[in-house]
Design an enzyme around this catalytic site. Structure first.
Site, PDB file in Angstrom:
ATOM      1  N   LYS A 250      79.968 -11.783 152.788  1.00 29.67           N
ATOM      2  CA  LYS A 250      79.909 -12.246 151.391  1.00 29.67           C
ATOM      3  C   LYS A 250      78.810 -11.500 150.624  1.00 29.67           C
ATOM      4  O   LYS A 250      78.081 -10.695 151.194  1.00 29.67           O
ATOM      5  CB  LYS A 250      79.725 -13.762 151.346  1.00 29.67           C
TER       6      LYS A 250
HETATM    7  C1  PLP Z   1      84.307 -17.325 153.524  1.00 29.15           C
HETATM    8  C2  PLP Z   1      85.165 -18.299 152.793  1.00 29.15           C
HETATM    9  C3  PLP Z   1      85.130 -19.678 153.036  1.00 29.15           C
HETATM   10  C4  PLP Z   1      84.388 -20.275 154.177  1.00 29.15           C
HETATM   11  O1  PLP Z   1      83.049 -19.936 154.251  1.00 29.15           O
HETATM   12  P1  PLP Z   1      82.303 -19.952 155.668  1.00 29.15           P
HETATM   13  O2  PLP Z   1      80.874 -19.772 155.282  1.00 29.15           O
HETATM   14  O3  PLP Z   1      82.848 -18.829 156.471  1.00 29.15           O
HETATM   15  O4  PLP Z   1      82.567 -21.279 156.279  1.00 29.15           O
HETATM   16  C5  PLP Z   1      85.889 -20.508 152.239  1.00 29.15           C
HETATM   17  N1  PLP Z   1      86.659 -20.020 151.253  1.00 29.15           N
HETATM   18  C6  PLP Z   1      86.736 -18.706 151.002  1.00 29.15           C
HETATM   19  C7  PLP Z   1      87.591 -18.226 149.879  1.00 29.15           C
HETATM   20  C8  PLP Z   1      86.013 -17.806 151.772  1.00 29.15           C
HETATM   21  O5  PLP Z   1      86.122 -16.498 151.564  1.00 29.15           O
END
Ligand code: PLP
Length: 428
Positions: free
Chosen positions: A208
């Site tokens: 991210k």
């Molecule tokens: C990464 C992601 C999540 C979940 O986040 P985590 O930190 O991996 O639990 C939820 N929704 C979207 C769209 C994501 O890209």
């Protein structure tokens, strides 16, 4: 830099020893990030300490929201949001079909039903039209919330969806896991400010925009909801004497609260983010503007270099009011017109040392959801899914990396070496 096998879920890495490999996304952790984490490790609090509060304050400031609640993942944030909205059995929550599994799964974890909305075939986003169509299919379910997903950093029409929410009485929880740093409304409104929503959730997984290793957060302007999520992330425990219900157990004969005493008015979980993770998050958050600027510059370079491949390769359509902080660089490719398949393109790029990924197989196709809801006809999702491909994008990339990706893709799709892009090797 040996990646763990788990990371291959999100980022393809070449496991053959010694080969340079450009994953589709990865973190950029620098010396000051490492120092910030080391300082916490040498300090008094590894969890529930000041780094958590400092990170929350900085995230609230960065998004313009009144409150930020840090938690252990983006998934935990979505789950906390669903619990804090009292969503449960008999309720429906609208989720776009093109998203990560977690967006839908948390709805099931609170016992509610998922109503999958279609998405625009050119953006991959659910707008007001797709939302309205999904609500038609809700049947007996009481639609408590809608979860717009700002796919790859773009948002469709937050104001339009919020107008529907106000009109029809449902909550909006933005899944902003891709969109920290994105602005809309002529760049005036930051995603996560909750100006057009009840809450927004973020993920700080390594791919991210910024990372905590693992971590997440929920932003909101509703203080009571923020406090409730802080309780729920820590088992639902309460230590504030003003909230105690069991007065017989809580207080001594003189009316003073017993020093050991705590209560649990509702059952929560351990979704805390440690001070170690929050120290990394806080250090990374200070770099958000630089990371976003770099992502935008790399995306612009892709746009320019890929232009000669149109119409076989096109960038996603850009909603005009959104200024995205690109989490992913996604192109739409007409693989049939190029006489190939996506699997072949991905495999050949991988052999060239280039990682790509598909975001996402529409979630209603997952066996769990097919069994629960049967076949769903969501043609925009299919059309988007069939053509999408995320090319490498992360702030540690160099311009030459983009050139190399475009040159490899051009050769695979046209059979000819590209003219515009240099074939410079990855320098790091
Ligand atoms: C990464 C992601 C999540 C979940 O986040 P985590 O930190 O991996 O639990 C939820 N929704 C979207 C769209 C994501 O890209």
């Amino acid at each position: 830099m040996v990646p763990s096998p788990e990371s291959s879920l999100f980022a393809f890495h070449d496991m053959t020893a010694g080969r340079q490999f450009l994953p589709y996304g990865r973190q950029l952790v620098e010396d000051d990030d490492v120092a910030a984490v080391a300082a916490v490790l040498r300090g008094d609090y590894l969890t529930t300490g000041p780094a958590v509060r400092n990170f929350e304050a900085a995230l609230a400031a960065a998004t313009g929201a009144g409150h930020a609640v840090a938690c252990s993942s983006g998934t935990a944030g979505l789950h906390l949001a669903a619990m804090a909205l009292d969503i449960g059995p008999g309720d429906g929550v609208v989720v776009p079909a093109v998203t990560f599994l977690a967006t839908a799964n948390v709805v099931r974890h609170v016992g509610a039903e998922v109503i999958f909305a279609d998405v625009d075939a050119e953006t991959g986003l659910m707008g007001p039209a797709e939302l309205a169509a999904a609500m038609e299919r809700a049947g007996e379910l009481d639609i408590k919330a809608v979860v717009p997903v700002h796919l790859a950093g773009q948002c469709a029409d937050p104001e339009g969806i919020w107008m529907m929410a106000v009109d029809r009485g449902f909550h909006v929880v933005d899944d902003a896991c891709h969109a920290l740093g994105t602005r809309y409304g002529g760049a005036a409104v930051p995603v996560g400010s909750c100006r057009h929503g009840t809450m927004a959730t973020f993920s700080f997984h390594p791919v991210k925009t910024i990372t905590m290793g693992e971590g997440g957060a929920v932003t909101t302007n509703d203080q009571a909801m923020a406090e409730r999520m802080r309780r729920l992330r820590s088992h639902g425990m309460v230590r504030d004497a003003a909230m105690f219900e069991n007065t017989d157990l809580a207080f001594d004969a003189g009316g003073a609260a017993n020093p050991w005493y705590y209560e649990m008015p509702e059952a929560g979980l351990n979704y805390r983010a440690s001070d170690i993770h929050c120290a990394l998050g806080l250090s990374q958050l200070r770099k958000l503007d630089r990371f976003v600027a770099r992502r935008r510059a790399l995306a612009d370079r892709y746009d320019a270099l890929l232009a000669p491949l149109a119409p076989v390769v096109r960038p996603r359509k850009r909603p005009s009011a959104c200024r995205p902080a690109w989490h992913l660089y996604v192109v739409l490719i007409d693989f049939a017109a190029a006489g190939t398949t996506r699997a072949e393109v991905m495999n050949r790029l991988r052999n060239d040392g280039i990682g790509t990924q598909v975001h996402y197989l529409p979630v209603h196709h997952q066996p769990y959801y097919r069994r629960r809801y049967g076949h769903q006809n969501l043609p925009g999702s299919e059309a988007y899914y069939e053509r999408c491909l995320a090319l490498p994008l992360f702030p540690g990339m160099e311009d030459g990396d983009v050139d190399g990706v475009v040159s490899a893709l051009t050769e695979i799709l046209t059979g000819k070496p590209s003219v515009g892009a240099s074939t410079q090797q990855r320098a790091t």
